[in-house]
Scaffold this active site. Sequence first.
Site, mmCIF file in Angstrom:
data_model
loop_
_atom_site.group_PDB
_atom_site.id
_atom_site.type_symbol
_atom_site.label_atom_id
_atom_site.label_comp_id
_atom_site.label_asym_id
_atom_site.label_seq_id
_atom_site.Cartn_x
_atom_site.Cartn_y
_atom_site.Cartn_z
ATOM 1 N N TRP A 21 62.186 149.860 27.575
ATOM 2 C CA TRP A 21 61.395 150.388 26.453
ATOM 3 C C TRP A 21 60.311 151.332 26.981
ATOM 4 C CZ3 TRP A 21 57.750 146.959 22.896
ATOM 5 C CH2 TRP A 21 57.143 147.786 21.934
ATOM 6 N N TYR A 57 63.985 153.852 21.686
ATOM 7 C CA TYR A 57 62.995 153.972 22.764
ATOM 8 C C TYR A 57 62.919 155.428 23.223
ATOM 9 C CZ TYR A 57 63.596 148.862 23.128
ATOM 10 O OH TYR A 57 63.678 147.517 22.871
ATOM 11 N N ARG A 242 49.749 148.747 22.012
ATOM 12 C CA ARG A 242 48.979 147.532 22.291
ATOM 13 C C ARG A 242 47.562 147.581 21.725
ATOM 14 N NH1 ARG A 242 50.035 147.216 28.661
ATOM 15 N NH2 ARG A 242 49.604 149.446 28.365
ATOM 16 N N GLY A 294 59.847 145.146 31.884
ATOM 17 C CA GLY A 294 59.696 146.584 32.065
ATOM 18 C C GLY A 294 58.948 146.914 33.343
ATOM 19 N N ARG A 296 57.019 150.638 35.197
ATOM 20 C CA ARG A 296 56.744 152.075 35.125
ATOM 21 C C ARG A 296 57.118 152.803 36.417
ATOM 22 N NH1 ARG A 296 53.905 154.600 31.124
ATOM 23 N NH2 ARG A 296 53.313 153.220 29.436
ATOM 24 N N GLN A 300 56.438 148.317 40.800
ATOM 25 C CA GLN A 300 56.437 147.270 39.773
ATOM 26 C C GLN A 300 57.811 146.621 39.644
ATOM 27 O OE1 GLN A 300 55.059 149.036 36.126
ATOM 28 N NE2 GLN A 300 52.954 149.282 36.841
#
Length: 329
Positions: A21, A57, A242, A294, A296, A300
């Site tokens: 996403w 997405y 968010r 997820g 980026r 990560q």
Amino acid sequence: MEYRKIGNSDLEMSVITFGAWAAGGWMWGSTDRNDAINAIKASYDLGVTSIDTAPIYGQGDSEEIVGDAIKGISRDELQIVTKFGMRWDLAKGDFGFKSKDNDGKDIDIYKYAGRESIIYECEQSLKRLKTDYIDLYQIHWPDKTTPMSETFEAVSRLIDQGKVRYAGVCNFNAEQLKEAGQTLEIISNQIPFSMVNRAVEDKTVPYCIEKNKSVLAYSPMERGLLTGKITKDYKFEAGDHRKGNKFFTAESIEQTNAFLAKIKPLADEKNASLSQLVLRWTIDQPGITIALVGARNAMQSVQNAEAVNVKLTVDEIEFIDFELKNAGF
């Protein structure tokens, strides 16, 4: 990496599945295409063979990024999971909400799972993903304007044509799962689940356990909240969904961080990050088959994949559960 069978099928997915996403940028402020591609490749190198995406997405961007990232990888070594039923290019069905695309243009999002729309969406997804079949095809949200039998008859047709291997759903409750199963075998339900968001434990997860439907848990890190890196004065980029979300109020962030401080010594003891401890706890929960996570960038995604190396004893899980309860979760 660990792999688990999905429902009654012969489809196996990596317990840490790459959730794409954020890779699409939409509702996350922005995305860097190269970083997203490198993140997918880095996780694959550590055994993350499953990738979950959706047309909505980034209005196709996420699927295109996935298609570019998997170039050169043998298709039978991957499990491509995508969705249908959220249209930004067709004003039909159940109106969802107003949004903006990655260029800042206003768009209206509709939940629509009519027969002709599903056939069209599948063709578009196959093109963007640069593949000739989808391993698991999921309705993104229930569509109250279309008979469920029509929706899953269309998916059944795609399975007969070899364009889809298996059918799944997202955001369905137990009653909806039961109804969908009257037309076609549903092997999985993708639903929100995290340490601080466990409403599905009431009825939906027990039903999935009873009927052998796999649960694909999305937002297990509660969109970054459970990393411990979100502070009450955190600044979200423009377009980041968010901002204003109930989990990201100053009070909720403080409550969550106080809990995370209690379990951090356990993470330190295991030479793991808080994120890795949270992910291991998640995939150790009853009925939870897969955690969709997820990333980026490559750093990560590597950290996420390495969460499988963390091992928790029964006593340690009970300790985490005790602290969760004490914190009010």
